[in-house]
Design a protein around this motif. Sequence first.
Motif, PDB file in Angstrom:
ATOM      1  N   ARG A  57       0.866  -1.191  -0.134  1.00 32.56           N
ATOM      2  CA  ARG A  57      -0.007   0.076   0.076  1.00 32.56           C
ATOM      3  C   ARG A  57       0.867   1.142  -0.182  1.00 32.56           C
ATOM      4  NH1 ARG A  57      -4.930  -0.450   2.125  1.00 32.56           N
ATOM      5  NH2 ARG A  57      -5.348  -2.144   3.441  1.00 32.56           N
ATOM      6  N   PHE A 103      -6.060   3.461  -3.584  1.00 38.53           N
ATOM      7  CA  PHE A 103      -6.651   3.014  -2.372  1.00 38.53           C
ATOM      8  C   PHE A 103      -7.071   1.709  -2.490  1.00 38.53           C
ATOM      9  CE2 PHE A 103      -6.350   7.706  -2.735  1.00 38.53           C
ATOM     10  CZ  PHE A 103      -5.649   8.238  -1.305  1.00 38.53           C
ATOM     11  N   HIS A 104      -6.643   0.951  -1.540  1.00 37.32           N
ATOM     12  CA  HIS A 104      -7.167  -0.493  -1.333  1.00 37.32           C
ATOM     13  C   HIS A 104      -7.655  -0.740   0.051  1.00 37.32           C
ATOM     14  CE1 HIS A 104      -4.502  -1.446  -4.899  1.00 37.32           C
ATOM     15  NE2 HIS A 104      -5.644  -1.792  -5.086  1.00 37.32           N
ATOM     16  N   ASP A 105      -8.975  -1.407   0.093  1.00 43.85           N
ATOM     17  CA  ASP A 105      -9.650  -1.810   1.179  1.00 43.85           C
ATOM     18  C   ASP A 105     -10.065  -2.993   1.169  1.00 43.85           C
ATOM     19  OD1 ASP A 105     -10.252  -0.721   3.750  1.00 43.85           O
ATOM     20  OD2 ASP A 105     -11.793   0.757   3.064  1.00 43.85           O
ATOM     21  N   GLU A 123      -3.539  11.616 -11.445  1.00 46.21           N
ATOM     22  CA  GLU A 123      -3.245  13.236 -11.270  1.00 46.21           C
ATOM     23  C   GLU A 123      -2.133  13.276 -11.768  1.00 46.21           C
ATOM     24  OE1 GLU A 123      -3.602  13.428  -6.608  1.00 46.21           O
ATOM     25  OE2 GLU A 123      -2.163  15.007  -6.857  1.00 46.21           O
ATOM     26  N   TYR A 164      -4.574   5.785  11.429  1.00 44.54           N
ATOM     27  CA  TYR A 164      -5.069   4.470  10.929  1.00 44.54           C
ATOM     28  C   TYR A 164      -4.093   3.501  11.477  1.00 44.54           C
ATOM     29  CZ  TYR A 164      -6.742   1.132   7.159  1.00 44.54           C
ATOM     30  OH  TYR A 164      -7.369   0.146   6.459  1.00 44.54           O
ATOM     31  N   GLU A 188      -4.483  15.422   4.611  1.00 42.83           N
ATOM     32  CA  GLU A 188      -5.695  14.440   4.952  1.00 42.83           C
ATOM     33  C   GLU A 188      -4.799  13.043   5.004  1.00 42.83           C
ATOM     34  OE1 GLU A 188      -8.928  13.983   5.473  1.00 42.83           O
ATOM     35  OE2 GLU A 188      -8.957  16.235   5.780  1.00 42.83           O
ATOM     36  N   GLU A 215     -11.315   3.460   7.403  1.00 45.03           N
ATOM     37  CA  GLU A 215     -10.730   4.698   7.538  1.00 45.03           C
ATOM     38  C   GLU A 215     -10.433   5.041   5.993  1.00 45.03           C
ATOM     39  OE1 GLU A 215      -9.678   6.868   9.763  1.00 45.03           O
ATOM     40  OE2 GLU A 215     -10.799   5.869  11.181  1.00 45.03           O
ATOM     41  N   ILE A 216     -10.224   4.330   5.099  1.00 38.27           N
ATOM     42  CA  ILE A 216      -9.988   4.551   3.737  1.00 38.27           C
ATOM     43  C   ILE A 216     -11.121   5.107   3.012  1.00 38.27           C
ATOM     44  CG2 ILE A 216      -9.180   3.802   1.511  1.00 38.27           C
ATOM     45  CD1 ILE A 216      -6.868   3.056   3.216  1.00 38.27           C
ATOM     46  N   ARG A 220      -2.787  12.621   8.089  1.00 31.19           N
ATOM     47  CA  ARG A 220      -3.849  12.331   9.156  1.00 31.19           C
ATOM     48  C   ARG A 220      -4.205  10.935   9.312  1.00 31.19           C
ATOM     49  NH1 ARG A 220      -8.952  12.417  10.221  1.00 31.19           N
ATOM     50  NH2 ARG A 220      -9.599  12.948   7.828  1.00 31.19           N
ATOM     51  N   LEU A 221      -4.553  10.566   8.065  1.00 34.46           N
ATOM     52  CA  LEU A 221      -5.150   8.851   7.980  1.00 34.46           C
ATOM     53  C   LEU A 221      -3.937   8.227   8.572  1.00 34.46           C
ATOM     54  CD1 LEU A 221      -7.021   7.015   6.491  1.00 34.46           C
ATOM     55  CD2 LEU A 221      -5.341   7.066   4.729  1.00 34.46           C
ATOM     56  N   GLU A 262     -14.156  12.155   2.169  1.00 36.13           N
ATOM     57  CA  GLU A 262     -13.966  13.543   2.719  1.00 36.13           C
ATOM     58  C   GLU A 262     -12.893  14.409   2.089  1.00 36.13           C
ATOM     59  OE1 GLU A 262     -13.114  13.127   6.806  1.00 36.13           O
ATOM     60  OE2 GLU A 262     -15.256  12.388   7.208  1.00 36.13           O
ATOM     61  N   TYR A 263     -12.027  13.706   1.022  1.00 36.25           N
ATOM     62  CA  TYR A 263     -10.839  14.440   0.581  1.00 36.25           C
ATOM     63  C   TYR A 263     -11.098  14.763  -0.805  1.00 36.25           C
ATOM     64  CZ  TYR A 263      -5.733  14.461  -0.394  1.00 36.25           C
ATOM     65  OH  TYR A 263      -4.509  14.976  -0.657  1.00 36.25           O
ATOM     66  N   PHE A 306       1.150   5.350   0.013  1.00 29.39           N
ATOM     67  CA  PHE A 306       0.452   6.680   0.017  1.00 29.39           C
ATOM     68  C   PHE A 306       1.390   7.713  -0.211  1.00 29.39           C
ATOM     69  CE2 PHE A 306      -1.700   3.954   3.087  1.00 29.39           C
ATOM     70  CZ  PHE A 306      -2.999   4.227   2.941  1.00 29.39           C
ATOM     71  N   LEU A 328       2.654  14.318  -8.216  1.00 32.02           N
ATOM     72  CA  LEU A 328       2.582  13.081  -7.674  1.00 32.02           C
ATOM     73  C   LEU A 328       3.382  12.089  -8.299  1.00 32.02           C
ATOM     74  CD1 LEU A 328       0.892  11.079  -5.999  1.00 32.02           C
ATOM     75  CD2 LEU A 328      -0.709  10.932  -8.124  1.00 32.02           C
ATOM     76  N   ARG A 342      -2.907   7.394  -8.016  1.00 33.41           N
ATOM     77  CA  ARG A 342      -2.927   7.283  -6.656  1.00 33.41           C
ATOM     78  C   ARG A 342      -4.077   6.138  -6.530  1.00 33.41           C
ATOM     79  NH1 ARG A 342      -2.144  11.072  -2.819  1.00 33.41           N
ATOM     80  NH2 ARG A 342      -1.951  13.076  -3.853  1.00 33.41           N
ATOM     81  N   ARG A 354     -13.615   6.757   4.519  1.00 31.65           N
ATOM     82  CA  ARG A 354     -13.970   7.816   5.108  1.00 31.65           C
ATOM     83  C   ARG A 354     -13.022   9.048   4.293  1.00 31.65           C
ATOM     84  NH1 ARG A 354     -12.147  10.831   8.797  1.00 31.65           N
ATOM     85  NH2 ARG A 354     -10.540   9.056   9.456  1.00 31.65           N
ATOM     86  N   LEU A 355     -11.805   8.726   4.239  1.00 31.74           N
ATOM     87  CA  LEU A 355     -10.755   9.618   3.515  1.00 31.74           C
ATOM     88  C   LEU A 355     -11.302   9.917   2.147  1.00 31.74           C
ATOM     89  CD1 LEU A 355      -7.550  10.683   3.693  1.00 31.74           C
ATOM     90  CD2 LEU A 355      -7.188   8.923   2.235  1.00 31.74           C
ATOM     91  N   PHE A 384      -7.173   7.291  -8.941  1.00 33.33           N
ATOM     92  CA  PHE A 384      -7.167   8.466  -9.316  1.00 33.33           C
ATOM     93  C   PHE A 384      -6.039   8.854 -10.006  1.00 33.33           C
ATOM     94  CE2 PHE A 384      -9.519   8.395  -5.013  1.00 33.33           C
ATOM     95  CZ  PHE A 384     -10.531   8.891  -5.467  1.00 33.33           C
TER      96      PHE A 384
END
Lengths: 256, 256
Positions: A47, B49-51, B42, A67, A59, B59-60, A62-63, B66-67, A49, A88, B47, B62-63, B40
């Motif tokens: 993973r 994100f994996h959940d 950019e 987390y 953000e 948490e992911i 913070r995560l 909100e992000y 970030f 990026l 970028r 939510r991020l 995403f």
Amino acid sequence: MCELLGMSANTPTDICFSFAGLMRRGGRTGPHRDGWGIAFYEGNGSRVFHDPLASAESEIARLISEYSIKSRIVISHIRQANRGRVCLENTHPFTRELWGRSWTFAHNGQLRGIKQYPLRHYRPIGTTDSEYAFCLMLDRIRRRFPQAPRSSRQLRQYIGKLATELGKLGIFNFLLSDSRDLFAYCSTSLCWITRRAPFGPARLIDEDMTVDFKEETTPNDIVTVIATRPLTNNEDWNIMQPGELTVFRQGLPVAV
Amino acid sequence: MCELLGMSANTPTDICFSFAGLMRRGGRTGPHRDGWGIAFYEGNGSRVFHDPLASAESEIARLISEYSIKSRIVISHIRQANRGRVCLENTHPFTRELWGRSWTFAHNGQLRGIKQYPLRHYRPIGTTDSEYAFCLMLDRIRRRFPQAPRSSRQLRQYIGKLATELGKLGIFNFLLSDSRDLFAYCSTSLCWITRRAPFGPARLIDEDMTVDFKEETTPNDIVTVIATRPLTNNEDWNIMQPGELTVFRQGLPVAV
């Protein structure tokens, strides 16, 4: 300021990063305006970030700090752009696949003339020396070992050879992982410390980053932290020598 | 339940995902216990994100909700594991590099016998049919075009040919991007809709995901959303036909 930070552990460990300083100064005049990134291995996957701008209201930071990510190998990098613009695709760590393994790489330094070396299999997406060097190393490893070598030592020795060769181009402190080993190469500055359970309340601190070991899960837990410079001054850090490769597996240095 | 969701826009667009349903049911008995992921683009970078577990307290998720991530291309996938165990390396979207571009891929379906095809350059890190198919497609593209083809149409046509061939092995709905085009292939179910500024207060909704267009930045903004099935019933969605490849660039379908 700690540019490279790595962790190797013998059990998935939740180290807690606090980016308070980084976030406070992010996007202003501090040295971290150029972002940061972090890779966590989880099983065979990783993973990553990236936060190219490290804004004060990050953000992502913070995560990460809130987390709970349990990982055996972590590679983190705080960037001061000296090659390549801030975006990026220029933000470390970089990732590629080889032999069905996820590889990640973060570098501190500059390499003069690296882009004159031809590339075959891997190409950089961004414009940094660092990603170019990563692609070149993987190209060479792939050519030398079309299949994953049975002996991990063969791979470690070859990576040591590559590091020595490319290190001649400039400053080449790096952290690299193939999801099994964590390779730490010191060109000018890198050190490490091994902690064993019980970890107690001790913490590793620098102005930007706090590594806070969560309570251990078993009495056998072993965690090594690798950093650009010692994060505490009351412990015996192993200061690496220029030109030294140390390889960590399961939280401990192994034979190269 | 919408397994694939994609976006193509002519300007970096902040579409707002609401994963309320997904998060509420995550980790319980709902169909989304097997996680989700999102990529995403950019600039030239991506970028992801994996959940893997989509827990109720994700948490992911939510991020992401909100992000504010401004992107021209988005690929998202909600997984119901039918091949390969639930873990990080089996969670879509998958990513690889080719010609110095970041490629991402998400798939809905199963492909019988896909693993009998030999692979050369790219190897799966996990155990899914989907990642195997992605590696195979990139292998073939790389062999056909050792360098990026000058004509985007050549690449589109070749990807269409590959999709037709591999689609014969089962169900092969997919979203793929090379950071320039968004390739949407319909094997059984995929549709899309184009929205232009002013977007107004309208939203695209299904039980798990709300795509909420933020206020447009210019009157020329164009955004296309691609999904497994229509997310609204009061608009004219373009329902794709089995075997159809549609390619989007800058928010609009382009000639294949």
